[in-house]
Scaffold this motif. Structure first.
Motif, PDB file in Angstrom:
ATOM      1  N   UNK A  38       0.822  -1.094  -0.146  1.00  0.00           N
ATOM      2  CA  UNK A  38       0.040   0.118  -0.017  1.00  0.00           C
ATOM      3  C   UNK A  38       1.074   1.354   0.199  1.00  0.00           C
ATOM      4  N   UNK A  39       0.275   2.469  -0.652  1.00  0.00           N
ATOM      5  CA  UNK A  39       0.939   3.520  -0.685  1.00  0.00           C
ATOM      6  C   UNK A  39       1.359   4.135   0.681  1.00  0.00           C
ATOM      7  N   UNK A  40       2.709   4.763   1.130  1.00  0.00           N
ATOM      8  CA  UNK A  40       3.401   5.294   0.184  1.00  0.00           C
ATOM      9  C   UNK A  40       4.827   4.394   0.134  1.00  0.00           C
ATOM     10  N   UNK A  41       4.653   3.310   0.654  1.00  0.00           N
ATOM     11  CA  UNK A  41       5.769   2.512   0.695  1.00  0.00           C
ATOM     12  C   UNK A  41       6.615   2.072  -0.518  1.00  0.00           C
ATOM     13  N   UNK A  42       8.061   1.635  -0.298  1.00  0.00           N
ATOM     14  CA  UNK A  42       8.918   1.275  -1.363  1.00  0.00           C
ATOM     15  C   UNK A  42       8.138  -0.082  -1.964  1.00  0.00           C
ATOM     16  N   UNK A  43       8.475  -0.368  -3.371  1.00  0.00           N
ATOM     17  CA  UNK A  43       8.185  -1.723  -3.813  1.00  0.00           C
ATOM     18  C   UNK A  43       9.268  -2.199  -4.232  1.00  0.00           C
ATOM     19  N   UNK A  44       9.297  -3.732  -3.945  1.00  0.00           N
ATOM     20  CA  UNK A  44      10.330  -4.669  -4.466  1.00  0.00           C
ATOM     21  C   UNK A  44      10.254  -4.706  -6.127  1.00  0.00           C
ATOM     22  N   UNK A  45      11.349  -5.099  -6.562  1.00  0.00           N
ATOM     23  CA  UNK A  45      11.573  -5.698  -8.060  1.00  0.00           C
ATOM     24  C   UNK A  45      11.518  -7.140  -7.786  1.00  0.00           C
ATOM     25  N   UNK A  46      10.301  -7.520  -8.863  1.00  0.00           N
ATOM     26  CA  UNK A  46       9.948  -8.813  -8.773  1.00  0.00           C
ATOM     27  C   UNK A  46      10.603  -9.396 -10.103  1.00  0.00           C
ATOM     28  N   UNK A  47      11.134 -10.796 -10.140  1.00  0.00           N
ATOM     29  CA  UNK A  47      11.636 -11.271 -11.415  1.00  0.00           C
ATOM     30  C   UNK A  47      10.904 -12.622 -11.800  1.00  0.00           C
ATOM     31  N   UNK A  48      10.566 -12.879 -12.905  1.00  0.00           N
ATOM     32  CA  UNK A  48      10.015 -14.316 -13.506  1.00  0.00           C
ATOM     33  C   UNK A  48      10.963 -14.552 -14.572  1.00  0.00           C
ATOM     34  N   UNK A  49      11.031 -15.878 -14.904  1.00  0.00           N
ATOM     35  CA  UNK A  49      11.564 -16.503 -15.991  1.00  0.00           C
ATOM     36  C   UNK A  49      10.893 -16.194 -17.450  1.00  0.00           C
ATOM     37  N   UNK A  50       9.393 -16.134 -17.182  1.00  0.00           N
ATOM     38  CA  UNK A  50       8.747 -15.615 -18.490  1.00  0.00           C
ATOM     39  C   UNK A  50       7.789 -14.615 -18.069  1.00  0.00           C
ATOM     40  N   UNK A  51       7.678 -13.740 -19.235  1.00  0.00           N
ATOM     41  CA  UNK A  51       6.630 -12.710 -18.641  1.00  0.00           C
ATOM     42  C   UNK A  51       5.612 -12.177 -20.181  1.00  0.00           C
ATOM     43  N   UNK A  52       4.588 -12.648 -20.134  1.00  0.00           N
ATOM     44  CA  UNK A  52       3.831 -12.534 -21.446  1.00  0.00           C
ATOM     45  C   UNK A  52       3.034 -11.248 -21.239  1.00  0.00           C
ATOM     46  N   UNK A  53       2.731 -10.822 -22.667  1.00  0.00           N
ATOM     47  CA  UNK A  53       1.748  -9.653 -22.593  1.00  0.00           C
ATOM     48  C   UNK A  53       0.989  -9.722 -24.139  1.00  0.00           C
TER      49      UNK A  53
END
Length: 338
Positions: A38-53
């Motif tokens: 929830x705002x205004x906290x910092x957000x982590x960077x999340x990684x995945x092997x596959x990211x579709x769009x």
């Protein structure tokens, strides 16, 4: 604040020892609360092997250079009124994208879907041939048939099986299926029936609430977690792509578009104290003003981060978005390819 919420939920869980279902529900709420951003906290960077769009033909500019996307579902091909494949997008329009591009094919008509799937029919043979030919310039073929009549279930399964046999082995064969939290014997889209014949299952974990339903999140965190748990169990880590919505919805508390019998028209005149009734070429007409309350649910970088982190913790290896161009640009700042 979040730690306090988790603590309160755990305390309540410990106190509610009489009902196993209540215990399970509270435990799930506590697990979900641990991921809520929830705002205004910092957000982590999340990684995945596959990211579709998904990318819509004609809106290729939404796929900007450098976005953390490994796979594109190129949306636009469809089965036309005559059962023929049409509107196949030009793969060269995405030539600057370095990842894999999948041809997405739709069929949204119940009657049309039923007839093009009939085993042994000329329409089905020609459609399969068209699909194989059209996919030649793509890395994969993605089937998104969302209106399958119950009586066409066996036909659809055999269609998918036959299509798999006809496709070259180097093509990635994927299918879109609705979000589910449990098996249903009457479900045309039962995951387990399709898993053996495809390389990827794109689970559309959205439209929990839709345009004509009561107002609510397009994909609530609790519901999407349940969908992911069921999908991981049935589809498996290797084949699952968890769909995530970039879009939101708005609901109004009253729909003023409707047909009116005369008594209803009189009631409107009296309720809104209408005085000015005019004639438009002999037809009576009037205007009145009415207010509506609008309820909106949408996705921002915090709700998306909650999903990313939750799915990551559950062992989901691939996520996908409907669709590129609908998102907050800040979503890409908290996501990377593993």
């Amino acid at each position: 604040m979040k730690q306090i919420l988790v603590l309160l939920l755990l305390i309540t869980f410990i106190q509610c020892t009489g009902n196993p279902k209540t215990q399970e529900k509270l435990e799930n709420q506590a697990e979900i609360a641990a991921f809520i951003r929830e705002p205004p906290g910092d957000l982590p960077v999340t990684s995945f092997p596959e990211i579709w769009g998904y990318v819509i033909a004609g809106q290729e500019a939404a796929l900007r250079r450098g976005l953390p996307i490994t796979d594109v579902g190129y949306f636009g091909a469809e089965v036309d009124t005559y059962g023929k494949l049409s509107k196949v997008p030009n793969r060269n329009n995405l030539s600057s994208f370095p990842g894999r591009v999948h041809l997405t094919v739709t069929c949204f008509s119940y009657p049309l879907t039923y007839f093009v799937l009939l085993p042994g029919s000329q329409q089905r043979r020609e459609l399969i041939a068209d699909l194989v030919a059209a996919s030649a310039n793509f890395d994969g073929l993605n089937i998104d048939f969302e209106n399958i009549p119950v009586r066409a279930e066996a036909s659809f399964i055999s269609f998918i099986r036959e299509l798999q046999r006809e496709l070259p082995k180097d093509k990635i064969f994927s299918i879109c299926l609705y979000g589910r939290i449990r098996a249903n014997p009457n479900d045309v889209y039962d995951y387990i029936k399709y898993v053996p014949y495809v390389d990827k299952v794109f689970v559309m974990a959205y439209d929990e609430h839709w345009s004509t339903s009561r107002a609510g999140p397009v994909s609530s965190i609790g519901w999407s977690r349940n969908v992911a748990e069921y999908s991981l169990r049935v589809v498996g880590h290797e084949k699952l792509v968890m769909g995530i919505p970039f879009y939101g919805r708005a609901w109004v508390d009253h729909n003023h578009h409707r047909a009116l019998v005369y008594s209803s028209t009189e009631r409107l005149i009296n309720t809104h104290n209408v005085k000015d009734i005019r004639r438009d070429n002999g037809i009576p007409t009037f205007d009145y003003t009415a207010s509506v309350n609008v309820k909106v649910f949408y996705e921002d970088e915090y709700s998306l981060s909650t999903r990313f982190e939750m799915y990551k913790s559950m062992g989901v290896r691939a996520i996908g978005f409907w669709r590129v161009g609908q998102e907050t640009p800040r979503a890409w700042n908290i996501l990377e390819i593993e």
